[in-house]
Design an enzyme around this catalytic site. Structure first.
Site, short mmCIF file in Angstrom:
data_model
loop_
_atom_site.label_atom_id
_atom_site.label_comp_id
_atom_site.label_asym_id
_atom_site.label_seq_id
_atom_site.Cartn_x
_atom_site.Cartn_y
_atom_site.Cartn_z
N PRO A 27 -63.75 17.32 -14.41
CG PRO A 27 -65.83 18.47 -12.92
CD PRO A 27 -64.75 18.87 -14.01
CB THR A 29 -67.50 9.96 -12.16
OG1 THR A 29 -67.84 11.08 -11.07
CG2 THR A 29 -67.69 8.44 -11.55
CD GLN A 105 -67.16 17.89 -9.80
OE1 GLN A 105 -67.73 16.67 -10.01
NE2 GLN A 105 -67.77 19.03 -10.62
CE1 TYR A 185 -74.40 12.91 -10.57
CE2 TYR A 185 -73.48 14.55 -11.12
CZ TYR A 185 -73.50 13.33 -11.15
OH TYR A 185 -73.98 11.93 -11.89
NE ARG A 233 -68.35 21.25 -14.82
CZ ARG A 233 -67.95 20.36 -14.94
NH1 ARG A 233 -68.52 19.05 -15.34
NH2 ARG A 233 -67.08 20.22 -16.85
#
Ligand SMILES: Cc1cc2nc3c(=O)[nH]c(=O)nc-3n(C[C@H](O)[C@H](O)[C@H](O)COP(=O)(O)O)c2cc1C
Length: 371
Positions: A27, A29, A105, A185, A233
Site C-alpha cells: 500500500p 498513499t 486498505q 495510525y 497489517r
C-alpha cells in the site's frame, strides 16, 4: 533463472484467489484523488500498470473508511460513500482486466490525521499529542494537534465504520480489504503503550491494546462474503516513530499474532523499514514470529526489492512479499526478475518530491486506459 526453480514464482492460495507468484504491491498513499476522495482515471491507469507488470495482487493506498475522523490526508481517496464506490469501480475494473486481484486498505488515521475535510477534531485512544511532525510529502507542516480521547460510543462507531467501508469495498468489486493496524495510525495507537493511557478494556496489557484491531477484524469478517479476503497489517515502527518496539518483545508478538489469527484474519501483513533484521535486539524477524504464532499466510514487507532478500524471506516463512519503493522504481518487477533483467534503483527525488502525488510520467498514456 528458470521461474519454475524460483520460489518467488510458486503459486499461493489466498481466500478465493490462486496467485501465480508471491509478489504483491504494498500500500502506498499518493494523495492523488479528488478533494472529495474519489479515485481518478489516472489512479486506475497507475494501479493497472503494476498488475500488467506481473504483481500477483495489489493493495491500495490507505483509504479512509468514514466521513468522521478517519481521513488522514488531503486528496486521499475514501471509501466512505456511494460516490467513492463508483469511482473505485474504474480502478478495480482496470486491474481485473489485467488479471490481478486488488484489496482496499482501510485506514483510520486517528491522531496522525493532518487533513480531514469532515472535521477539525482528531480522535485517538487518549489525548496524547503524537510525536514528530506532520509529513510534508503529504502537504502537512509542523506539529500534530492534540487529539480527543475516544469514548466507548466512539469506539463502537469506529468498528461500525470499518464494517460499512468493507461492505462498500465489496460493492466496488474489490477482492478483499486490508485493515490497517500498522505504522502509527488509529489502531496502532491503541496497540502502542505511550499513545494509549486508557484504563478500560482497550488499554493496559497487550491483550487489551490489541482488542480493537481484533474486534474490527472480527466484525469485518462477519459482514463480508466467504472468499472475500480480510487481511491485517501490523508493524512496530511508525511513520512518526520508526524506532518503536513492542515492549514485551516476543511475548507481545505471540499475543498479537495469535489474537489476530483467532479474529479471522486471512493473512498477517508484517512490515518494518527492513523486515530482514531481527524484530528485537537479536533473534527472530517479525516474519518468523508471525509464522510461529499466527496460523494464516504471512505477507512480509520492507526492503525486499533485492530478489535474494525476497527469497530469503520466503525461506523464513513468508508466503507472500510486497514491495513499495521497489515497485515504484520497477512497476514490472516480477516480470524483470522472471526474465533475469536488471532492476532500476528507487529515485526518491524523482518519484516522491516535491510531494507524493502520482506523476504523469508514472502512468501509461490515457489511450491505454480502460475507460
Ligand atoms: C510513498 C509511500 C506511501 C506509503 N503509504 C502507505 C500506506 O498508505 N499504507 C501503508 O500501510 N503503508 C504505506 N507505506 C509504507 C509501504 O507500504 C512500505 O511498508 C514501506 O515503504 C517499506 O517497504 P519498501 O521497502 O518495499 O518500500 C508507504 C510508503 C511510501 C514510500
Amino acid at each position: 533463472m528458470n521461474t519454475s526453480d524460483d520460489s518467488l514464482f510458486d503459486s499461493v492460495d489466498l481466500g478465493d484467489e490462486t496467485l501465480p507468484n508471491r509478489v504483491g504491491l504494498a500500500p502506498m498513499t499518493r494523495t492523488s484523488a479528488t478533494a472529495d476522495g474519489r479515485a481518478t482515471t489516472e489512479m486506475a491507469r497507475y494501479y493497472a500498470k503494476f498488475a500488467r507488470g506481473g504483481f500477483s495482487f495489489l493493495i491500495t493506498e490507505g483509504t479512509y473508511p468514514d466521513e468522521a475522523y478517519g481521513q488522514g490526508y488531503d486528496d486521499q481517496p475514501g471509501i466512505a460513500n456511494d460516490d467513492h464506490v463508483e469511482a473505485w469501480r474504474r480502478v478495480t475494473d482496470a486491474v481485473h482486466d489485467e488479471g490481478a486481484p486488488i484489496f482496499a486498505q482501510l485506514m483510520h488515521a486517528g491522531a496522525l490525521s493532518q487533513g480531514n475535510r469532515y472535521t477539525d477534531e482528531r480522535l485517538a485512544p487518549s489525548a496524547v499529542r503524537p510525536k514528530g511532525e506532520q509529513l510534508e510529502m503529504y502537504g502537512g507542516r509542523g506539529e500534530f494537534p492534540e487529539p480527543r480521547a475516544a469514548t466507548a460510543d466512539d469506539i463502537g462507531d469506529v468498528i461500525e465504520n470499518f464494517v460499512a467501508a468493507a461492505e462498500r469495498a465489496v460493492d466496488a468489486n474489490f477482492d478483499g480489504v486490508e485493515v490497517h493496524g500498522a505504522n502509527g495510525y488509529l489502531l496502532d495507537q491503541f496497540l502502542t503503550t505511550y499513545t494509549n493511557e486508557r484504563d478500560d478494556e482497550y488499554g493496559g496489557d497487550v491483550e487489551n491494546r490489541i482488542r480493537l484491531t481484533a474486534e474490527v477484524l472480527e466484525a469485518v469478517r462477519a459482514a463480508t462474503p466467504d472468499g472475500f479476503v480480510v487481511g491485517v497489517r501490523i508493524s512496530q515502527s511508525k511513520v512518526n516513530d520508526p524506532d518503536y518496539r513492542w515492549p514485551g518483545g516476543e511475548d507481545d508478538a505471540a499475543v498479537i499474532f495469535e489474537r489476530l489469527t483467532d479474529a479471522g484474519a486471512d493473512y498477517l501483513h508484517v512490515t518494518e523499514e527492513d523486515v530482514t533484521t531481527p524484530a528485537f535486539e537479536s533473534g527472530p524477524t517479525l516474519t518468523e514470529l508471525a509464522d510461529r504464532y499466527g496460523d494464516v499466510p504471512v505477507i512480509a514487507n520492507g526492503a525486499l526489492e533485492d530478489p535474494d532478500a525476497a527469497r530469503a524471506t520466503v525461506d523464513e516463512g513468508a508466503d507472500l512479499i510486497t514491495l513499495a519503493k521497489g515497485a515504484l522504481a520497477n512497476p514490472d518487477w516480477p516480470q524483470r526478475v522472471a526474465e533475469d533483467r536488471p532492476l532500476e534503483d528507487f529515485d526518491f527525488q524523482r518519484i516522491l518530491q516535491p510531494d507524493a502525488t502520482i506523476d504523469e510520467s508514472e502512468v501509461p498514456e490515457p489511450a491505454d486506459a480502460d475507460d
